[in-house]
Enzyme design. Structure first.
Site, PDB file in Angstrom:
ATOM      1  N   ASN A  44       0.819  -1.227   0.000  1.00 54.24           N
ATOM      2  CA  ASN A  44       0.000   0.000   0.000  1.00 54.24           C
ATOM      3  C   ASN A  44       0.852   1.276   0.000  1.00 54.24           C
ATOM      4  O   ASN A  44       0.490   2.278  -0.591  1.00 54.24           O
ATOM      5  CB  ASN A  44      -1.010   0.000   1.151  1.00 54.24           C
ATOM      6  CG  ASN A  44      -0.361  -0.096   2.502  1.00 54.24           C
ATOM      7  OD1 ASN A  44       0.745  -0.610   2.639  1.00 54.24           O
ATOM      8  ND2 ASN A  44      -1.040   0.385   3.522  1.00 54.24           N
ATOM      9  N   CYS A  83      -3.591   1.578   6.688  1.00 55.17           N
ATOM     10  CA  CYS A  83      -3.968   0.896   7.930  1.00 55.17           C
ATOM     11  C   CYS A  83      -4.568   1.845   8.951  1.00 55.17           C
ATOM     12  O   CYS A  83      -5.294   1.421   9.843  1.00 55.17           O
ATOM     13  CB  CYS A  83      -2.762   0.158   8.503  1.00 55.17           C
ATOM     14  SG  CYS A  83      -1.321   1.211   8.592  1.00 55.17           S
ATOM     15  N   GLU A  90       3.332  -4.344  12.638  1.00 54.36           N
ATOM     16  CA  GLU A  90       2.399  -3.252  12.364  1.00 54.36           C
ATOM     17  C   GLU A  90       1.289  -3.861  11.535  1.00 54.36           C
ATOM     18  O   GLU A  90       1.453  -4.085  10.337  1.00 54.36           O
ATOM     19  CB  GLU A  90       3.152  -2.121  11.635  1.00 54.36           C
ATOM     20  CG  GLU A  90       2.444  -0.791  11.778  1.00 54.36           C
ATOM     21  CD  GLU A  90       1.390  -0.628  10.726  1.00 54.36           C
ATOM     22  OE1 GLU A  90       0.232  -1.022  10.995  1.00 54.36           O
ATOM     23  OE2 GLU A  90       1.700  -0.112   9.655  1.00 54.36           O
TER      24      GLU A  90
HETATM   25  P1  NAD Z   1      -2.429 -10.684   2.747  1.00 58.56           P
HETATM   26  O1  NAD Z   1      -2.854 -10.934   4.139  1.00 58.56           O
HETATM   27  O2  NAD Z   1      -2.368 -11.815   1.783  1.00 58.56           O
HETATM   28  O3  NAD Z   1      -0.987  -9.998   2.704  1.00 58.56           O
HETATM   29  C1  NAD Z   1      -0.674  -8.876   3.468  1.00 58.56           C
HETATM   30  C2  NAD Z   1       0.829  -8.639   3.301  1.00 58.56           C
HETATM   31  O4  NAD Z   1       1.543  -9.697   3.923  1.00 58.56           O
HETATM   32  C3  NAD Z   1       1.315  -8.671   1.847  1.00 58.56           C
HETATM   33  O5  NAD Z   1       2.307  -7.680   1.696  1.00 58.56           O
HETATM   34  C4  NAD Z   1       1.903 -10.064   1.644  1.00 58.56           C
HETATM   35  O6  NAD Z   1       2.947 -10.084   0.700  1.00 58.56           O
HETATM   36  C5  NAD Z   1       2.421 -10.373   3.015  1.00 58.56           C
HETATM   37  N1  NAD Z   1       2.374 -11.784   3.357  1.00 58.56           N
HETATM   38  C6  NAD Z   1       1.330 -12.627   3.183  1.00 58.56           C
HETATM   39  N2  NAD Z   1       1.634 -13.849   3.665  1.00 58.56           N
HETATM   40  C7  NAD Z   1       2.902 -13.784   4.146  1.00 58.56           C
HETATM   41  C8  NAD Z   1       3.773 -14.707   4.791  1.00 58.56           C
HETATM   42  N3  NAD Z   1       3.393 -15.961   5.073  1.00 58.56           N
HETATM   43  N4  NAD Z   1       5.008 -14.285   5.137  1.00 58.56           N
HETATM   44  C9  NAD Z   1       5.407 -13.010   4.904  1.00 58.56           C
HETATM   45  N5  NAD Z   1       4.613 -12.092   4.316  1.00 58.56           N
HETATM   46  C10 NAD Z   1       3.382 -12.467   3.952  1.00 58.56           C
HETATM   47  O7  NAD Z   1      -3.429  -9.598   2.221  1.00 58.56           O
HETATM   48  P2  NAD Z   1      -3.453  -8.668   0.946  1.00 58.56           P
HETATM   49  O8  NAD Z   1      -4.620  -9.059   0.110  1.00 58.56           O
HETATM   50  O9  NAD Z   1      -2.137  -8.497   0.272  1.00 58.56           O
HETATM   51  O10 NAD Z   1      -3.780  -7.351   1.715  1.00 58.56           O
HETATM   52  C11 NAD Z   1      -5.029  -7.224   2.331  1.00 58.56           C
HETATM   53  C12 NAD Z   1      -4.954  -7.096   3.800  1.00 58.56           C
HETATM   54  O11 NAD Z   1      -3.650  -6.872   4.294  1.00 58.56           O
HETATM   55  C13 NAD Z   1      -5.741  -5.881   4.188  1.00 58.56           C
HETATM   56  O12 NAD Z   1      -7.040  -6.267   4.515  1.00 58.56           O
HETATM   57  C14 NAD Z   1      -5.005  -5.275   5.328  1.00 58.56           C
HETATM   58  O13 NAD Z   1      -5.596  -5.687   6.531  1.00 58.56           O
HETATM   59  C15 NAD Z   1      -3.642  -5.876   5.290  1.00 58.56           C
HETATM   60  N6  NAD Z   1      -2.606  -4.894   4.975  1.00 58.56           N
HETATM   61  C16 NAD Z   1      -2.196  -4.106   5.978  1.00 58.56           C
HETATM   62  C17 NAD Z   1      -1.218  -3.166   5.739  1.00 58.56           C
HETATM   63  C18 NAD Z   1      -0.743  -2.265   6.835  1.00 58.56           C
HETATM   64  O14 NAD Z   1      -0.173  -1.211   6.546  1.00 58.56           O
HETATM   65  N7  NAD Z   1      -0.891  -2.649   8.099  1.00 58.56           N
HETATM   66  C19 NAD Z   1      -0.678  -3.045   4.470  1.00 58.56           C
HETATM   67  C20 NAD Z   1      -1.112  -3.886   3.453  1.00 58.56           C
HETATM   68  C21 NAD Z   1      -2.083  -4.822   3.728  1.00 58.56           C
END
Ligand code: NAD
Length: 475
Positions: A149, A281, A247
C-alpha cells in the site's frame, strides 16, 4: 526488471525461473515481471547479512549518518522516477506518490540523525569503585516484510532504521509493486552501503518468511501487513525466540462530537478516507457521529465522495485511483453487499467502475448494524461507515469494541471531551481535531491485535537496538 534481487551487493534474477507478474491496476494489464528468490538465493542473502554485520556494526554512528544522508539525497533526486513507479504499479494518484517519495527521504534523514543519538547511560552504582553503564548495540541481522500500500514508504521505515542502528537486513518487498523498492535500494547502494548490508528479495511470501525467520542468522523480524499473517509470523518468531515489530491492521474510529464545524470536519474526514483509495492501515472506517449533527455530516460527506474524480493515478486531475489488485475489489464488494443485506443504507457508491482496471466507487454506508462484516473486518478500501451515537459513553464503547487499536480520530471543541477521548480510546495513536499521524519523527504503531512496537520517532530506532549492561571495576 527480472534483475530484481539484490543479494550481497549484486543485482540478479536469482537461481530459479519463477517470476511474478507486475500489473498496472489502472488497466489490469501486465506491464513487466519480477524474479522470485529460491532457497539458494535466500541462503546467499543470509550469509551476506551475517558476514557484513561484523563490519557494519563497527562503523561509527557518524559514518552511518553520512551514508544514509547521501541515500536520502539520492531519493530526493529520483523522486519523480520513484513516484511514477509507485503510481504505475500501485495505482495511487501521482500527487500522493510524490508525497510518498518525499516522506521516504524524510524517513532516511530522520534515522540518519537518530543513529547519532543511540545513547546508553551511566548508572550510579551501589558497589564502591564500580562503573556501571548501558551501551546500545545493534540487535543483529533483520528479516523485514513490507506491504504494497506504501511500497516505498513502508519499506524505508525498516531499512533506514535497521541500517542506522548498525543492523544488516534482508527485506522482502511486495511482489505487486517492486520497481520503487528496487529504486530505493539502488539509492542505498549508490550512497555507499557496503555489500551484504542491504539485501532485497521477492518471492512467495510464506516460503521466504518460512526460510528466514527460523534461520539462526536472523535476530529481528519486522512485518507490516494483515493481522492474520502477523499472527502466523509472530508464532514462528516466538518458536525461534526472535524479537518482533508487528504493524498490523486497524479499523479506525472517527468520532465527531455535536459541537464541531460540520462542514470543515466532513471535508477533512472524506479527504482522509479516500486517500490511497482507503488502502491505509490508519484509514478511518467507522465514522461515529453525534446524533445532533449526523444527518448534516452524512450529506456533506457523501456529496464529497460522489464528486471525487476516480481514474488512472497517472492522469491529471485524478483524486482517487484504482485499488491495488483485483482481490481488493472482490473483498470490498463482498463487504458492501453483506452490509446492505444486513440492513445498512447504501448512500453512495457500492459498485465497480468500468470494465478494465480495479476501480471501485467511493462508498458511503449509513446505519450499519454491528453484525455487518464491515463493522468487524478492516475494509482496506474506499468504504466509509457513517453511524450515529448518543453520548460519549456510547461512542467510546463502539470505538473500543473491536480487538484492534491502531489509529483513532476525534473531533470536538470541548477540552473535557478531548481529554476523555484521548484517555479512553484504546489505540496506539490518537489524532484530535486534525490528521497528525505518520511523520518520521513520531512513533507509529498499534495496541491489541494491531501489533506491537513502533516505527518512526526515537522508538523506531529502539526496535533495532539491544542494551548491553556493563559493570566494571578497575582497568
Ligand atoms: P495478505 O494478508 O495476503 O498480505 C498482506 C501482506 O503480507 C502482503 O504484503 C503479503 O505479501 C504479506 N504476506 C502474506 N503472507 C505472508 C507470509 N506468510 N510471510 C510473509 N509475508 C506475507 O493480504 P493482501 O490481500 O495483500 O492485503 C489485504 C490485507 O492486508 C488488508 O485487509 C489489510 O488488513 C492488510 N494490509 C495491511 C497493511 C498495513 O499497513 N498494516 C498493508 C497492506 C495490507
Amino acid at each position: 526488471m527480472t534483475a530484481s534481487l539484490f543479494i550481497d551487493g549484486a543485482w540478479s534474477a536469482g537461481s530459479g525461473t519463477r517470476r511474478g507478474k507486475i500489473v498496472n491496476p489502472a488497466t489490469g494489464q501486465q506491464i513487466s515481471e519480477v524474479a522470485f528468490a529460491e532457497a539458494a538465493d535466500l541462503d546467499r542473502a543470509l550469509a551476506a547479512a551475517e558476514r557484513s554485520f561484523a563490519g557494519w556494526r563497527r562503523t561509527t554512528a557518524y559514518e552511518r549518518y553520512q551514508i544514509l544522508t547521501r541515500a536520502a539525497g539520492l531519493v530526493r533526486e529520483r523522486a519523480e522516477t520513484i513516484a511514477t513507479a509507485i503510481t504505475r504499479e500501485q495505482g495511487k494518484p501521482l500527487a500522493e506518490a510524490r508525497m510518498e517519495a518525499g516522506a521516504t527521504a524524510d524517513f532516511i534523514d530522520w534515522y540518519a540523525q537518530e543513529a547519532r543519538r543511540a545513547y546508553g547511560r551511566v548508572i550510579p552504582s551501589r558497589i564502591s569503585g564500580a562503573r556501571q553503564m548501558t551501551i546500545a548495540e545493534p540487535v543483529g541481522p533483520v528479516a523485514a516484510f513490507s506491504p504494497w500500500n506504501f511500497p516505498c514508504g513502508q519499506l524505508v521505515r525498516k531499512i533506514a532504521a535497521a541500517l542506522a542502528a548498525g543492523c544488516t537486513i534482508i527485506a522482502k518487498a511486495p511482489e505487486e509493486t517492486p520497481s520503487c523498492a528496487i529504486e530505493l535500494v539502488k539509492c542505498f547502494e549508490e550512497a555507499g552501503v557496503p555489500a551484504g548490508v542491504v539485501n532485497l528479495v521477492f518471492g512467495v511470501p510464506a516460503e521466504i518468511s518460512g526460510h528466514l525467520i527460523p534461520s539462526p542468522v536472523i535476530r529481528k523480524i519486522s512485518f507490516t501487513g494483515s493481522v492474520a499473517v502477523g499472527r502466523q509470523l509472530a508464532a514462528l518468531a516466538g518458536q525461534h525466540l526472535k524479537r518482533t515489530t508487528l504493524e498490523l491492521g486497524g479499523h479506525a474510529p472517527f468520532i465527531v462530537c455535536g459541537d464541531v464545524d460540520v462542514a470543515a470536519v466532513s471535508a477533512l474526514g472524506a479527504g482522509t478516507k479516500f486517500r490511497n483509495a482507503g488502502q491505509i492501515c490508519t484509514s478511518p472506517t467507522r465514522y461515529l457521529v453525534d446524533d445532533a449533527v449526523h444527518d448534516d455530516f452524512l450529506a456533506r460527506f457523501a456529496a464529497i465522495a460522489e464528486g471525487l474524480s476516480v481514474g488512472d493515478g497517472a492522469a491529471a486531475g485524478t483524486q482517487m485511483g484504482p485499488l491495488a489488485h483485483s482481490r481488493r475489489v472482490d473483498a470490498i464488494d463482498g463487504l458492501v453487499q453483506d452490509a446492505v443485506e444486513k440492513g445498512a443504507r447504501l448512500v453512495t457508491g457500492g459498485r465497480r467502475i468500468g470494465n478494465q482496471g480495479y476501480f471501485y466507487a467511493p462508498t458511503v454506508l449509513a446505519d450499519v448494524p454491528l453484525a455487518a462484516r464491515v463493522m468487524n473486518e478492516e475494509p482496506f478500501g474506499p468504504v466509509a461507515v457513517v453511524n450515529r451515537f448518543d453520548g460519549l459513553d456510547a461512542a467510546l464503547s463502539e470505538a473500543n469494541r473491536l480487538p484492534v487499536g491502531l489509529g483513532a480520530y476525534a473531533f470536538t471543541r470541548s477540552s473535557a471531551n478531548a481529554a476523555r477521548l484521548v484517555d479512553e480510546i484504546e489505540s496506539g495513536m490518537v489524532s484530535v481535531n486534525h490528521f497528525g499521524l505518520a511523520a518520521s519523527e513520531t512513533p507509529f504503531g498499534g495496541v491489541k491485535d494491531s501489533g506491537h512496537g513502533s516505527e518512526g520517532g526515537s522508538e523506531g530506532l529502539e526496535a533495532y537496538l539491544a542494551h548491553k549492561f556493563v559493570s566494571q571495576i578497575g582497568a
